[in-house]
Motif scaffolding. Structure first.
Motif, PDB file in Angstrom:
ATOM      1  N   ILE A 283       9.078   8.092 -16.451  1.00 24.78           N
ATOM      2  CA  ILE A 283       9.293   8.074 -17.900  1.00 24.78           C
ATOM      3  C   ILE A 283      10.030   6.809 -18.309  1.00 24.78           C
ATOM      4  N   MET A 284      11.053   6.406 -17.530  1.00 27.22           N
ATOM      5  CA  MET A 284      11.790   5.184 -17.842  1.00 27.22           C
ATOM      6  C   MET A 284      10.892   3.954 -17.772  1.00 27.22           C
ATOM      7  N   LYS A 285       9.974   3.935 -16.797  1.00 24.79           N
ATOM      8  CA  LYS A 285       9.039   2.816 -16.701  1.00 24.79           C
ATOM      9  C   LYS A 285       8.104   2.778 -17.899  1.00 24.79           C
ATOM     10  N   ILE A 286       7.641   3.957 -18.331  1.00 23.36           N
ATOM     11  CA  ILE A 286       6.751   4.012 -19.498  1.00 23.36           C
ATOM     12  C   ILE A 286       7.485   3.542 -20.750  1.00 23.36           C
ATOM     13  N   ILE A 287       8.728   3.995 -20.909  1.00 25.47           N
ATOM     14  CA  ILE A 287       9.515   3.569 -22.071  1.00 25.47           C
ATOM     15  C   ILE A 287       9.749   2.063 -22.023  1.00 25.47           C
TER      16      ILE A 287
ATOM     17  N   VAL B 178      13.080  19.663  -5.490  1.00 27.16           N
ATOM     18  CA  VAL B 178      13.189  19.720  -6.950  1.00 27.16           C
ATOM     19  C   VAL B 178      13.906  18.479  -7.474  1.00 27.16           C
ATOM     20  N   CYS B 179      14.998  18.084  -6.805  1.00 24.93           N
ATOM     21  CA  CYS B 179      15.725  16.878  -7.211  1.00 24.93           C
ATOM     22  C   CYS B 179      14.833  15.647  -7.127  1.00 24.93           C
ATOM     23  N   GLU B 180      14.018  15.574  -6.078  1.00 23.93           N
ATOM     24  CA  GLU B 180      13.139  14.427  -5.930  1.00 23.93           C
ATOM     25  C   GLU B 180      12.066  14.400  -7.014  1.00 23.93           C
ATOM     26  N   ILE B 181      11.543  15.563  -7.378  1.00 21.58           N
ATOM     27  CA  ILE B 181      10.556  15.622  -8.463  1.00 21.58           C
ATOM     28  C   ILE B 181      11.179  15.149  -9.765  1.00 21.58           C
ATOM     29  N   ILE B 182      12.387  15.624 -10.053  1.00 24.91           N
ATOM     30  CA  ILE B 182      13.080  15.193 -11.273  1.00 24.91           C
ATOM     31  C   ILE B 182      13.308  13.685 -11.251  1.00 24.91           C
ATOM     32  N   TYR B 183      13.702  13.166 -10.093  1.00 22.05           N
ATOM     33  CA  TYR B 183      13.933  11.727  -9.955  1.00 22.05           C
ATOM     34  C   TYR B 183      12.650  10.930 -10.195  1.00 22.05           C
ATOM     35  N   LEU B 184      11.545  11.375  -9.591  1.00 22.31           N
ATOM     36  CA  LEU B 184      10.279  10.655  -9.746  1.00 22.31           C
ATOM     37  C   LEU B 184       9.782  10.702 -11.187  1.00 22.31           C
TER      38      LEU B 184
ATOM     39  N   PRO C 175       0.805  -1.236   0.000  1.00 17.93           N
ATOM     40  CA  PRO C 175       0.000   0.000   0.000  1.00 17.93           C
ATOM     41  C   PRO C 175       0.831   1.276   0.000  1.00 17.93           C
ATOM     42  N   GLY C 176       2.080   1.210   0.505  1.00 15.85           N
ATOM     43  CA  GLY C 176       2.909   2.399   0.556  1.00 15.85           C
ATOM     44  C   GLY C 176       3.726   2.642  -0.698  1.00 15.85           C
ATOM     45  N   LYS C 177       3.632   1.755  -1.678  1.00 15.02           N
ATOM     46  CA  LYS C 177       4.399   1.925  -2.920  1.00 15.02           C
ATOM     47  C   LYS C 177       3.777   3.017  -3.762  1.00 15.02           C
ATOM     48  N   LYS C 178       4.601   3.894  -4.277  1.00 16.72           N
ATOM     49  CA  LYS C 178       4.121   5.073  -5.003  1.00 16.72           C
ATOM     50  C   LYS C 178       3.714   4.690  -6.423  1.00 16.72           C
ATOM     51  N   ARG C 179       2.480   4.242  -6.542  1.00 24.64           N
ATOM     52  CA  ARG C 179       1.900   3.893  -7.836  1.00 24.64           C
ATOM     53  C   ARG C 179       0.503   4.492  -7.938  1.00 24.64           C
TER      54      ARG C 179
END
Length: 239
Positions: free
Chosen positions: A209-213, A198-204, A116-120
Motif C-alpha cells: 500500500i505504501m508503494k502504491i501511495i 499474520v504479522c508478515e501478511i500485514i507487513y507485506l 528473480p527472488g524479489k517479491k514483485r
C-alpha cells in the motif's frame, strides 16, 4: 522420514523471505527438533501401553481406537509436513523465474529480472498465498487436535462399553500428563507460527500500500510538472 532433507528445502526457500519468515522458520525448527529428538525416538508406538481392566480379546484394541482415534504424535508429524509444503510454492516460482531469465538472456542478451527472488508481481501473490496456506494448515490441525482430544485434554481414565467388551470397562492411557504437556507445546508453538504469518501478511500488505501511495504521489508530481511546462510553453507562444 528424513527431516534433514525437508529442512534443507525449507531453509533454501526461506532465503527469499522477510524477517518475519525467519522467525517462523526458527519456531518450526524448534518444533521439528522437539519432535525428532524428544518425542519420535523416545515414545514409539503407544497402543502397547494402553490398558483396560479386562482380558476380553479385542476389547482393548477397540477401546483404544475409540478413545484415541488418531495419535497426536502422528498428527504432529503431518502438521509439520503440511505447514512446510507452502514454502515449496515460493521456491518453485523462483526457480521458474530463474529458468525464464536464463532463456531471455540467451535470446536477447539482457536480463528479464534484475532479481528473480524479489517479491514483485506474481511472485508477491505466490508468497502471500503460501502464508495463507501456512495459517490454514496450522489452524486446521489445531482444530482437529481439539476435536479429537476434546479441548486438548488427555483423560487419565476413560469408560468404554463397545463390543466385544462384556461390560463397561475402565481404560487407562499411558503417561497422560506427558501427553498433555506435549499437546500444550504443540498448541502454543502453532499459535506463535500463526501469529508470525499474520504479522508478515500485514507487513507485506502495508508495504505494498505504501508503494502504491508513493507511486501515485510520484505520478501526481510528474503530471504537475508536465502541466506546468505546458503552461510555460503556452505563455511563451502567446508572447
Amino acid at each position: 522420514m528424513n527431516w534433514s532433507e525437508l529442512w534443507t528445502v525449507v531453509s533454501g526457500a526461506n532465503k527469499f523471505s522477510t524477517a518475519f519468515s525467519h522467525v517462523w522458520l526458527a519456531i518450526v525448527f524448534f518444533r521439528v527438533l522437539v519432535f525428532a529428538l524428544a518425542v519420535q525416538q523416545i515414545r514409539g508406538d503407544e497402543d502397547r501401553d494402553f490398558m483396560c481392566n479386562t482380558d476380553e480379546p479385542g476389547c482393548s484394541i477397540v477401546c483404544y481406537d475409540a478413545i484415541v482415534p488418531f495419535s497426536h504424535l502422528r498428527l504432529w508429524a503431518m502438521q509439520l509436513i503440511f505447514i512446510t509444503c507452502p514454502s515449496l510454492m515460493v521456491m518453485a516460482h523462483v526457480k521458474y523465474r530463474l529458468r525464464k531469465d536464463k532463456a531471455f538472456i540467451a535470446r536477447h542478451g539482457t536480463r528479464l529480472y534484475n532479481n528473480p527472488g524479489k517479491k514483485r508481481g506474481a511472485l508477491w501473490w505466490t508468497y502471500l498465498v503460501s502464508l495463507l496456506f501456512k495459517i490454514a494448515f496450522d489452524a486446521g490441525f489445531l482444530y482437529l487436535l481439539q476435536y479429537i482430544y476434546n479441548g486438548y485434554e488427555v483423560p487419565r481414565l476413560s469408560k468404554c462399553s463397545l463390543a466385544p467388551c462384556p461390560i463397561t470397562v475402565d481404560c487407562f492411557i499411558s503417561r497422560p500428563t506427558e501427553k498433555k504437556i506435549f499437546i500444550f507445546f504443540m498448541v502454543v508453538s502453532s499459535a506463535f507460527s500463526i501469529f508470525t504469518c499474520v504479522c508478515e501478511i500485514i507487513y507485506l500488505v502495508c508495504k505494498r500500500i505504501m508503494k502504491i501511495i508513493s507511486w501515485m504521489n510520484e505520478m501526481k508530481r510528474i503530471n504537475a510538472i508536465i502541466e506546468l511546462n505546458s503552461m510555460i510553453v503556452e505563455a511563451k507562444q502567446r508572447t
